[in-house]
Design a protein around this motif. Structure first.
Motif, PDB file in Angstrom:
ATOM      1  N   SER A  53      -8.247  45.888 -41.824  1.00  0.00           N
ATOM      2  CA  SER A  53      -9.069  47.099 -41.903  1.00  0.00           C
ATOM      3  C   SER A  53      -8.528  48.206 -41.011  1.00  0.00           C
ATOM      4  O   SER A  53      -8.927  49.364 -41.142  1.00  0.00           O
ATOM      5  CB  SER A  53     -10.520  46.774 -41.502  1.00  0.00           C
ATOM      6  N   LYS A 110     -12.418  40.342 -35.002  1.00  0.00           N
ATOM      7  CA  LYS A 110     -12.213  41.631 -35.670  1.00  0.00           C
ATOM      8  C   LYS A 110     -11.904  42.736 -34.659  1.00  0.00           C
ATOM      9  O   LYS A 110     -12.455  42.774 -33.557  1.00  0.00           O
ATOM     10  CB  LYS A 110     -13.442  42.005 -36.501  1.00  0.00           C
ATOM     11  N   ASP A 151      -5.728  42.870 -37.985  1.00  0.00           N
ATOM     12  CA  ASP A 151      -6.905  43.163 -38.787  1.00  0.00           C
ATOM     13  C   ASP A 151      -6.531  44.148 -39.897  1.00  0.00           C
ATOM     14  O   ASP A 151      -6.154  45.288 -39.618  1.00  0.00           O
ATOM     15  CB  ASP A 151      -7.996  43.758 -37.896  1.00  0.00           C
TER      16      ASP A 151
END
Length: 427
Positions: free
Chosen positions: A345, A55, A343
């Motif tokens: 996000s 992440k 990622d």
């Protein structure tokens, strides 16, 4: 899918086909910090395994938290060194140091890589880039490899005749997992300087499986470094800065090999990777041709989409928790740039290549105290190449061939056909 296939993220053979983005996405969702074994591969012995970090936020945490995740304890390459002596030697390299040693060495060479220093080089880099291309078919990897090698030789104060040594050294050290690169030798001895010929003669013949970054494996590189240190060099060169910096012998040898290898291999892989990405997204290439002001953001998106370095290693200094996993002091912790850069996000629609993407918080040059010192120079080279390519029509003339490596995201061959575009009509 279970977590067990995570070993595929370690195997060099995986990357000979493609970066396994589907696997990385699964692990990022389901096991963002997971344990990956290191099975023996051919002549390379089994490793102890490592914690893989996928992440974006966790990758940044590891890279910024140098008190918890050391660059020095086990160095920064995934593969462990064969002997304690080999590890102790390479710990003298700037990239393998923690504070305060890292900051001391970085300060010595930083002046060669400031935006001001790079701006002074940009015209020469652009002229070199403009001279690379000609009508017809070529291997884009081979053609554009000239620019990072020439640039690095210029910065380091290398004699013109010996530039090809930089190409060979980087190929065998970075590309050792690929049979085509592990024993590469393209420099013609008769064209080299006397110290270049001496280096070629001193090239070690090693047992299969020997770590190519060990002191023994780099004997010819270090011999050349010492010969060059005794030759007249430009007072503004990186070599001069190293000679004046008060380095120990081990620090000097490691600094020289760091720039001789890492200083050209990453750009050498990033430029062909960037072109292949553009060719695979023709609408974005057309968009860039229509609006060349997007070049800078396009380069950042190329770097996000095709990071030349896929991972880097740290070693935990204490027992701690990361991503809900208990990590012990001494464990390897490996951050995956290739995963962090996709990622969702952080990057909306992360698998979409968007040359106008902003913000673009990719970690292709790392993060924190070890952020790549050569990032400005790498970007300048990419700008020069892709600005020049806007004047050419480019199409694939064969199948791209990837480098077999779990470290460098590279191409060995990229056959293309170049055709000069008509000049815009003048009113």
């Amino acid at each position: 899918m279970t977590v067990q296939p995570a070993v595929e993220a370690f195997l060099p053979s995986t990357y000979a086909k493609a970066v396994p983005y589907d696997l990385l996405a699964h692990l990022r969702r389901e096991a963002p910090v997971c344990w990956i074994p290191e099975p023996a591969i051919g002549p390379w012995r089994e490793g102890p395994g490592y914690w893989a970090v996928f992440k974006h936020a966790d990758v940044k945490q590891v890279l910024r938290s140098t008190e918890d995740f050391s660059s020095h304890l086990g160095a920064t390459q995934l593969r462990d060194f064969d002997t304690p002596a080999d590890l102790a030697f390479v710990q003298n390299m700037m990239v393998n140091m923690d504070a305060p040693g890292h900051a001391r060495l970085r300060k010595i060479v930083a002046a060669a890589f400031t935006p001001r220093a790079v701006r002074a080089l940009e015209r020469a880099i652009a002229e070199r880039a403009a001279a690379l291309f000609a009508e017809g078919e070529c291997d884009f990897v081979e053609v554009t490899a000239d620019l990072p090698v020439w640039t690095l030789a210029h910065v380091m104060g290398f004699p013109e005749q010996d530039r090809r040594l930089l190409y060979d050294w980087a190929s065998r050290v970075i590309g050792y997992q690929d049979a085509d690169h592990a024993d590469l030798s393209t420099a013609e001895a008769e064209s080299l300087t006397p110290m270049g010929r001496r280096a070629v003669a001193l090239r070690p013949r090693l047992e299969p499986g020997t770590n190519p970054r060990s002191k023994a494996a780099l004997a010819d590189v270090f011999a050349y470094a010492h010969d060059l240190a005794e030759a007249p060099v430009d007072d503004e060169s990186l070599m001069a800065a190293m000679m004046k910096g008060g380095l120990t012998v081990e620090e000097f040898e490691n600094m020289f090999s760091l720039f001789a290898v890492a200083g050209n291999e990453t750009v050498r892989n990033g430029i062909p990777g960037g072109l292949l990405t553009l060719l695979q997204h023709p609408a974005e290439l057309a968009r860039l041709r229509d609006d060349p002001s997007l070049l800078d953001s396009a380069i950042e998106e190329m770097l996000r989409f095709w990071p030349p370095v896929m991972h880097f290693r740290r070693t935990a200094t204490r027992d701690l928790t990361l991503g809900g996993r208990d990590i012990r002091a001494g464990d390897k912790v490996v951050v995956y740039h290739i995963s962090a850069n996709r990622d969702p996000s952080v990057f909306p629609d992360p698998d979409r290549f968007d040359i106008a993407r902003t913000p673009n918080d990719h970690v292709s040059f790392g993060f924190g105290p070890h952020f790549c010192i050569g990032a400005h120079l790498a970007r300048a080279q990419m700008r020069s190449i892709f600005r020049e390519l806007l004047a050419w029509d480019v199409e694939l003339a064969g199948s791209p061939q990837r480098l077999t490596s779990n470290f460098q995201n590279g191409l060995k061959h990229l056959p293309v056909r170049l055709t000069r575009r008509p000049s815009p009509s003048r009113p």
